[in-house]
Design a protein around this motif. Structure first.
Motif, PDB file in Angstrom:
ATOM      1  N   SER A  18       2.218  13.635 -18.156  1.00 34.11           N
ATOM      2  CA  SER A  18       3.154  12.626 -18.673  1.00 34.11           C
ATOM      3  C   SER A  18       3.348  12.754 -20.177  1.00 34.11           C
ATOM      4  O   SER A  18       4.478  12.733 -20.677  1.00 34.11           O
ATOM      5  N   ILE A  46       9.406   5.259 -22.359  1.00 36.52           N
ATOM      6  CA  ILE A  46       8.911   4.839 -21.037  1.00 36.52           C
ATOM      7  C   ILE A  46       9.558   5.677 -19.941  1.00 36.52           C
ATOM      8  O   ILE A  46       8.890   6.127 -18.999  1.00 36.52           O
ATOM      9  N   TRP A  47      10.858   5.923 -20.073  1.00 34.17           N
ATOM     10  CA  TRP A  47      11.564   6.752 -19.083  1.00 34.17           C
ATOM     11  C   TRP A  47      10.996   8.172 -19.073  1.00 34.17           C
ATOM     12  O   TRP A  47      10.745   8.736 -18.005  1.00 34.17           O
ATOM     13  N   LEU A  49       7.998   9.183 -20.022  1.00 34.23           N
ATOM     14  CA  LEU A  49       6.652   9.161 -19.444  1.00 34.23           C
ATOM     15  C   LEU A  49       6.704   9.040 -17.922  1.00 34.23           C
ATOM     16  O   LEU A  49       5.943   9.703 -17.211  1.00 34.23           O
ATOM     17  N   GLY A  50       7.618   8.220 -17.419  1.00 32.62           N
ATOM     18  CA  GLY A  50       7.740   8.036 -15.975  1.00 32.62           C
ATOM     19  C   GLY A  50       8.222   9.285 -15.258  1.00 32.62           C
ATOM     20  O   GLY A  50       7.652   9.690 -14.234  1.00 32.62           O
ATOM     21  N   ILE A  51       9.266   9.918 -15.787  1.00 36.47           N
ATOM     22  CA  ILE A  51       9.807  11.116 -15.138  1.00 36.47           C
ATOM     23  C   ILE A  51       8.807  12.264 -15.222  1.00 36.47           C
ATOM     24  O   ILE A  51       8.641  13.044 -14.292  1.00 36.47           O
ATOM     25  N   ALA A  53       5.559  11.866 -15.353  1.00 39.81           N
ATOM     26  CA  ALA A  53       4.488  11.534 -14.402  1.00 39.81           C
ATOM     27  C   ALA A  53       4.872  11.994 -13.000  1.00 39.81           C
ATOM     28  O   ALA A  53       4.032  12.518 -12.253  1.00 39.81           O
ATOM     29  N   ALA A  54       6.136  11.818 -12.636  1.00 41.33           N
ATOM     30  CA  ALA A  54       6.610  12.277 -11.319  1.00 41.33           C
ATOM     31  C   ALA A  54       6.461  13.790 -11.195  1.00 41.33           C
ATOM     32  O   ALA A  54       6.034  14.301 -10.156  1.00 41.33           O
TER      33      ALA A  54
END
Length: 196
Positions: A18, A46-47, A49-51, A53-54
């Protein structure tokens, strides 16, 4: 390996993937994320980090799939030497495909095949470095499997971005994959080592 170590491997890989993806994403489009208010930056981060992480979750699935495939390959070929030869051939095939088929599919007038050779050759060089480190930390038998994992499995996980051929997505997808794959490969033997 006990459940505590599995949980550590999962969350540390998720965190590393991430953060690496977010850093690369910020570098690629720094102007987009820093324009406007501070909230724009926060939500953008945040976006990212989220993408990322996926993508690191995809890396983890690929890692455990490869561990299964490796055992299956050893059983099928009944010889580590023969299985290593198969893996070397597949590494060469994947590097060739990354160069040639991307060139055929996406080359624009004026671009040569050299434009499409840089990234696969860098991936191969990085794979050789990681494989050397893995073999140095464990044994020489780990070199070819580590090289195969870094080059072939990372490329398979990277296919969605490769088919789009958008430089932003190529790097945004690649950063968490390669860092998560490298981390998992280099930490696994430390986690599975028997404590004396």
């Amino acid at each position: 390996m006990n459940s505590r170590k599995v949980v550590y491997l999962f969350f540390s890989t998720l965190l590393i993937g991430s953060i690496s993806g977010a850093i690369v994403g910020l570098i690629i489009e720094f102007d987009v994320y820093t324009a406007g208010s501070f909230l724009n930056f926060v939500f953008g981060l945040i976006w990212l980090l989220g993408i990322s992480a996926a993508f690191s979750l995809i890396s983890q699935m690929g890692f455990f799939a490869y561990l299964t495939l490796h055992r299956f390959g050893l059983a099928l070929f009944k010889s580590q030497k023969l299985w290593n030869y198969v893996q070397i051939i597949l590494v060469a095939f994947v590097v060739f495909d990354l160069i040639y088929f991307r060139y055929i599919a996406f080359a624009e007038p004026g671009e040569t095949i050299l434009h499409y050779s840089v990234m696969p050759i860098l991936l191969l060089a990085f794979g050789l470095l990681v494989a050397y480190l893995k073999a140095k930390d464990t044994n020489q038998g780990a070199f070819i499997p580590a090289l195969f994992f870094i080059v072939v499995v990372t490329t398979i996980e990277w296919v969605p971005a490769l088919t789009v051929n958008d430089p932003k997505w190529l790097w945004l997808y690649f950063a968490p994959l390669i860092t998560a794959n490298t981390w998992q490969l280099l930490i696994l033997h430390r986690l599975t080592k028997k404590e004396s």
